[in-house]
Scaffold this motif. Structure first.
Motif, PDB file in Angstrom:
ATOM      1  N   GLY A   1       0.834  -1.207   0.000  1.00 59.24           N
ATOM      2  CA  GLY A   1       0.000   0.000   0.000  1.00 59.24           C
ATOM      3  C   GLY A   1       0.861   1.246   0.000  1.00 59.24           C
ATOM      4  N   ASP A   2       1.891   1.246   0.818  1.00 64.30           N
ATOM      5  CA  ASP A   2       2.794   2.397   0.877  1.00 64.30           C
ATOM      6  C   ASP A   2       3.471   2.634  -0.468  1.00 64.30           C
ATOM      7  N   MET A   3       3.793   1.544  -1.151  1.00 61.66           N
ATOM      8  CA  MET A   3       4.483   1.688  -2.431  1.00 61.66           C
ATOM      9  C   MET A   3       3.527   2.256  -3.482  1.00 61.66           C
ATOM     10  N   ALA A   4       2.294   1.743  -3.503  1.00 63.36           N
ATOM     11  CA  ALA A   4       1.332   2.185  -4.520  1.00 63.36           C
ATOM     12  C   ALA A   4       0.816   3.595  -4.217  1.00 63.36           C
ATOM     13  N   GLY A   5       0.832   3.998  -2.931  1.00 62.12           N
ATOM     14  CA  GLY A   5       0.273   5.308  -2.552  1.00 62.12           C
ATOM     15  C   GLY A   5      -1.096   5.095  -1.923  1.00 62.12           C
ATOM     16  N   LEU A   6      -1.247   5.562  -0.680  1.00 65.14           N
ATOM     17  CA  LEU A   6      -2.497   5.302   0.044  1.00 65.14           C
ATOM     18  C   LEU A   6      -3.614   6.253  -0.367  1.00 65.14           C
ATOM     19  N   ASP A   7      -3.248   7.375  -0.967  1.00 67.39           N
ATOM     20  CA  ASP A   7      -4.244   8.400  -1.281  1.00 67.39           C
ATOM     21  C   ASP A   7      -5.258   7.950  -2.334  1.00 67.39           C
ATOM     22  N   ILE A   8      -4.836   7.037  -3.232  1.00 69.12           N
ATOM     23  CA  ILE A   8      -5.747   6.613  -4.306  1.00 69.12           C
ATOM     24  C   ILE A   8      -6.951   5.887  -3.701  1.00 69.12           C
ATOM     25  N   GLY A   9      -6.652   4.915  -2.825  1.00 70.64           N
ATOM     26  CA  GLY A   9      -7.721   4.162  -2.161  1.00 70.64           C
ATOM     27  C   GLY A   9      -8.574   5.069  -1.291  1.00 70.64           C
ATOM     28  N   TRP A  10      -7.933   6.031  -0.640  1.00 70.35           N
ATOM     29  CA  TRP A  10      -8.619   6.973   0.251  1.00 70.35           C
ATOM     30  C   TRP A  10      -9.673   7.759  -0.539  1.00 70.35           C
ATOM     31  N   ARG A  11      -9.222   8.259  -1.708  1.00 69.38           N
ATOM     32  CA  ARG A  11     -10.137   9.043  -2.552  1.00 69.38           C
ATOM     33  C   ARG A  11     -11.318   8.165  -3.015  1.00 69.38           C
ATOM     34  N   ASN A  12     -10.986   6.939  -3.443  1.00 71.78           N
ATOM     35  CA  ASN A  12     -12.053   6.018  -3.887  1.00 71.78           C
ATOM     36  C   ASN A  12     -13.035   5.742  -2.764  1.00 71.78           C
ATOM     37  N   ARG A  13     -12.501   5.515  -1.547  1.00 69.80           N
ATOM     38  CA  ARG A  13     -13.385   5.202  -0.415  1.00 69.80           C
ATOM     39  C   ARG A  13     -14.294   6.382  -0.113  1.00 69.80           C
ATOM     40  N   LYS A  14     -13.698   7.584  -0.185  1.00 75.41           N
ATOM     41  CA  LYS A  14     -14.512   8.772   0.105  1.00 75.41           C
ATOM     42  C   LYS A  14     -15.662   8.872  -0.898  1.00 75.41           C
ATOM     43  N   ALA A  15     -15.331   8.592  -2.169  1.00 80.45           N
ATOM     44  CA  ALA A  15     -16.361   8.676  -3.214  1.00 80.45           C
ATOM     45  C   ALA A  15     -17.479   7.672  -2.958  1.00 80.45           C
ATOM     46  N   GLN A  16     -17.078   6.493  -2.415  1.00 80.46           N
ATOM     47  CA  GLN A  16     -18.084   5.439  -2.196  1.00 80.46           C
ATOM     48  C   GLN A  16     -18.682   5.498  -0.799  1.00 80.46           C
ATOM     49  N   GLY A  17     -18.217   6.425   0.032  1.00 82.44           N
ATOM     50  CA  GLY A  17     -18.705   6.512   1.411  1.00 82.44           C
ATOM     51  C   GLY A  17     -18.274   5.329   2.265  1.00 82.44           C
ATOM     52  N   VAL A  18     -17.126   4.740   1.943  1.00 87.85           N
ATOM     53  CA  VAL A  18     -16.621   3.577   2.693  1.00 87.85           C
ATOM     54  C   VAL A  18     -15.494   4.043   3.621  1.00 87.85           C
ATOM     55  N   LYS A  19     -15.344   3.371   4.783  1.00 92.02           N
ATOM     56  CA  LYS A  19     -14.294   3.791   5.716  1.00 92.02           C
ATOM     57  C   LYS A  19     -13.281   2.674   5.945  1.00 92.02           C
TER      58      LYS A  19
END
Ligand code: 3HC
Length: 742
Positions: A548-566
């Protein structure tokens, strides 16, 4: 000696040379039938005093692909075994010349190495690929190869498992000559000259060889391969040198057990004697053959080949792709364009803005330059590849494309708009593919006038390197579209696996389940380093948090925010600006020396556990492994029941090729069978209760497989022996998968 067209070995006597031709389709695997026929033919020829040499030949596609892999599961080979055949060839009363065409691999090359000489066609490929089956050469290869090519090249070939060209074989000393057609007239003449030792001394590769300082001797007078010691003398005088040569390869080995066994055998054969080496080789070979690790890799060999024949796909329906297009010049788009161009397919990338195109093309150039610097590609190859990549800001540039792959931003509306535009600009018979990693292909297709020509081609990053492509069959994808997408992926050297439509398809859907459990383990008491170590000990190159650190955590974070997932821990890290390696901090801290555990992260996680009221406890490595892998298996069972994957072996191929699941563990579904379905189901029930997470309850297919497995003495492998069976078939079709056990 009479021959029939179905004999696995035919014998012809031509001017005193016996030509023995192996004909055992498809690849002259040295099965019991072929071994027997070869031993009989050699015995018959040995009894004929008129014969001066033997030319041992195969078919244009394969001299021999080696031992028959399908026989390994049954135990040691029935007599005559391969080492016996190899000894017959080496001790034959007249010289045996191996005429190599197509591939000479594994036991096939070992047979050839025992011959008095080896001649090969220019396009022949040679190798000892046993390591990729979790094995080591088992018929004298670890002893003979170093004697022919020297220990350094031998270690490279045996531990690397790659094939080499005939030219390389000649340079290395593995071959004596490269001839246009070694199995016909030319080869027969060469064999005659060799036997008579009357070759032209000015051409040492034809009938004679030079040994040391200017001495020219007829080749047939040189000692048999096992007695040749000139190339191993230095290593023998320097004990431990083989281990040193092999150290770097061992560290990178995909199967460290097989690699270590191979090193032991090479070392014994070089540092002690050929005989001692052969004894160690045989012992290690048998041990590896019987091992779970080799069983897993042989399963993958079969599963990969089964995945090449998807159900309901007619390869004859495929259309040739002469020109391709890519929408989007980001990392994925650029990587896909490189993969197409590397296979010689001209490709045009279309972007909305010139700047994005320039950036994308600069990244492609940079990648190519790096591969030239690393020696994986020549300068001229890189230039040719670049010349095949065109760019444009206008979709009209796709007018003559046979297939276009969209690799734009992961947003359904963005993709639907792109497909609607493509629909207006491409030829009516062009195939349209989306590289989406999660989205619904059917919804993307619905926005076009011809949904039948739409499919998913899900590449993995970096697309020019990673072998896997999930070929997503939409509800309306027509036969030609599916066959064309699949054939294109194969043409560019990828491993395509056909999957159905669902969120994340096969690979990411199972990954998501693992990620949820990994996050949950942090809340319950584990730390990132502990979780990652369990998976690296299991054989993964990296654990989920380092990845996750290598790929970048922000991508998943943004996707989760869009989907309302935590995901409380990951979200908190991102809120603190810790996006992973690129910001110098994520689940770990990063500095010049690499990754290290960070006390601040431990504190942050403990705070979140407390705020959510989750008590922290010590969690064992066993629980971590089960919590990460068993829910994936459960999801795999659901995927099979829904018909998203054709076979359990397909799921294994996806996880090994796309997510670096250790090959020696065979993939998640194979692993499930090894653990035993009753245990997997019982532990899932336990974790469902412990965590009050109902999604962990065993899926219907898994639960019924576990019941069958527990009841039957035969093992009841619902996921399919060799991974070829689908869960659906095992339980009587998709309807049965959700109903009572059949
Ligand atoms: N044994 C049994 N079957 C084999 C085989 C082998 N060694 N090699 C290939 N086959 C079968 C494949 O399973 C496939 O069968 P299918 O048509 O039913 O699916 C068929 O031959 C054609 O193979 P491919 O689809 O792979 O055809 P390709 O043209 O793509 O590749 C190949 C041909 C390069 C020969 C590739 O099949 C290959 O790499 N084979 C494995 C080679 C190998 O690992 N040899 C070492 C065996 S172990 C050994 O020799 C031990 C010894 O040291 C004692």
């Amino acid at each position: 000696m009479s021959n029939s067209s179905t004999d696995p070995v035919s014998v012809e006597i031509i001017d005193g040379v016996a030509r023995l031709t192996m004909n055992h389709p498809p690849v002259n695997a040295l099965s019991l039938r072929l071994r027997k026929a070869l031993a009989d033919a050699l015995s018959a020829v040995a009894a004929d005093p008129g014969i001066t040499a033997v030319l041992l030949a195969g078919q244009p596609k394969a001299f021999s692909a080696g031992a028959d892999i399908s026989e390994f599961g049954a135990g040691a080979g029935s007599p005559p075994d391969l080492p016996t055949l190899v000894a017959m060839v080496e001790d034959f009363p007249v010289p045996v010349i191996a005429a190599l065409t197509g591939v000479a691999l594994g036991g096939g090359l070992e047979l050839a190495m025992a011959a008095a000489a080896r001649i090969a066609a220019p396009d022949a490929r040679l190798g000892l690929p046993e390591i990729s089956l979790g094995l080591l050469p088992g018929a004298g290869g670890t002893g003979r190869l170093p004697r022919l090519v020297g220990p350094e090249r031998a270690v490279e070939m045996i531990l690397g498992g790659q094939q080499i060209s005939a030219d390389q074989g000649l340079r290395d000393g593995l071959l004596d000559a490269v001839l246009a057609d070694p199995t016909s007239e030319e080869g027969l003449l060469w064999a005659t000259g060799f036997a008579q030792g009357d070759g032209d001394p000015s051409q040492p590769s034809v009938g004679v060889a030079s040994h040391g300082e200017g001495t020219i001797e007829p080749l047939h007078r040189r000692p048999p391969t096992r007695q040749r010691e000139d190339k191993i003398a230095a290593a023998r005088a320097n004990p431990g040198s083989i281990a040193t040569l092999a150290a770097a390869r061992l560290a990178k080995a995909k199967d460290p057990f097989a690699a270590r066994a191979a090193i032991d055998a090479i070392t014994a054969g070089v540092e002690l004697s050929f005989e001692e080496g052969a004894r160690v080789e045989r012992e290690k070979f048998e041990e590896r053959r019987a091992s779970a690790e080799s069983g897993a890799q042989r399963h993958l060999f079969a599963a990969e080949r089964a995945a090449r024949k998807p159900k309901n796909l007619d390869p004859r329906a495929a259309k040739h792709v002469a020109r391709a297009g890519v929408v989007g010049a980001g990392t994925m788009g650029g990587g896909i364009a490189m993969a197409l161009a590397a296979a010689g397919i001209p490709v045009t990338i279309v972007e909305a803005e010139q700047q994005a195109l320039d950036r994308g093309l600069a990244r492609v150039r940079e990648n190519l330059t790096r591969s030239v610097e690393h020696g994986s590609r020549s300068e001229s190859d890189a230039q040719n590849q670049l010349a095949l990549i065109g760019t444009s800001l206008d979709y009209a540039a796709f007018a003559d494309a046979d297939l276009v792959i969209e690799a734009a931003f992961e947003d359904l509306q963005v993709k639907r708009d792109i497909f609607a535009t493509l629909d207006r600009h491409v030829r009516p018979d062009a195939v349209l593919a989306s590289n989406t990693s999660y989205l619904d292909i059917d919804q993307i297709a619905a926005g076009t006038a011809h949904p039948g020509r739409v499919l998913g081609l899900h590449f993995f990053s970096p697309a020019n390197v990673m072998p896997l492509v999930e070929v997503v069959r939409g509800a309306k994808t027509d036969a030609q579209t599916l066959a064309t997408g699949f054939a294109l992926a194969r043409l560019i050297g990828k491993t395509p696996v056909v999957v159905g439509v669902c969120h994340g398809f096969v690979g990411n859907r199972m990954l998501e389940v693992r990620s949820q459990q990994a996050e949950r383990l942090l809340l319950e008491g584990a730390l990132p380093g502990q979780v990652d170590k369990v998976l690296t000990d299991f054989g993964f190159r990296m654990g989920p948090f380092a990845m996750g650190d290598m790929a970048g955590l922000d991508i998943g974070w943004r996707n989760r925010k869009a989907q309302g997932v935590k995901a409380p821990v990951s979200d908190a890290l991102c809120e603190a600006g810790r996006f992973g390696q690129k910001t110098g901090a994520g689940y770990y801290a990063y500095d010049g020396r690499g990754r290290r555990d960070d006390a601040a992260v431990a504190e942050l996680i403990a705070g979140i556990s407390a705020s959510l009221g989750v008590p922290r406890r010590d969690i064992s490595a066993e629980e971590i492994l089960e919590r990460l892998t068993f829910p994936m298996i459960n999801e795999g069972a659901r995927i099979l029941a829904e018909g998203i994957a054709d076979r359990s072996g397909d799921i294994d191929v996806i996880w090994v090729k796309g997510y670096n699941w250790p090959a020696y563990r065979g993939g998640p579904m194979w692993y499930a069978d090894q653990v035993g379905l009753p245990r997997v189901a019982a532990r899932l029930r336990h974790y469902a209760e412990q965590t009050e997470d109902e999604s962990l309850r065993p899926a219907g297919l898994l639960a019924r497989g576990a019941d069958d497995d527990g009841a039957s003495t035969a093992g009841g492998l619902i996921f399919g022996a060799a991974g070829q069976g689908s869960g659906q078939e095992a339980l009587g079709g998709p309807a049965a998968a959700n109903g009572p056990a059949a």
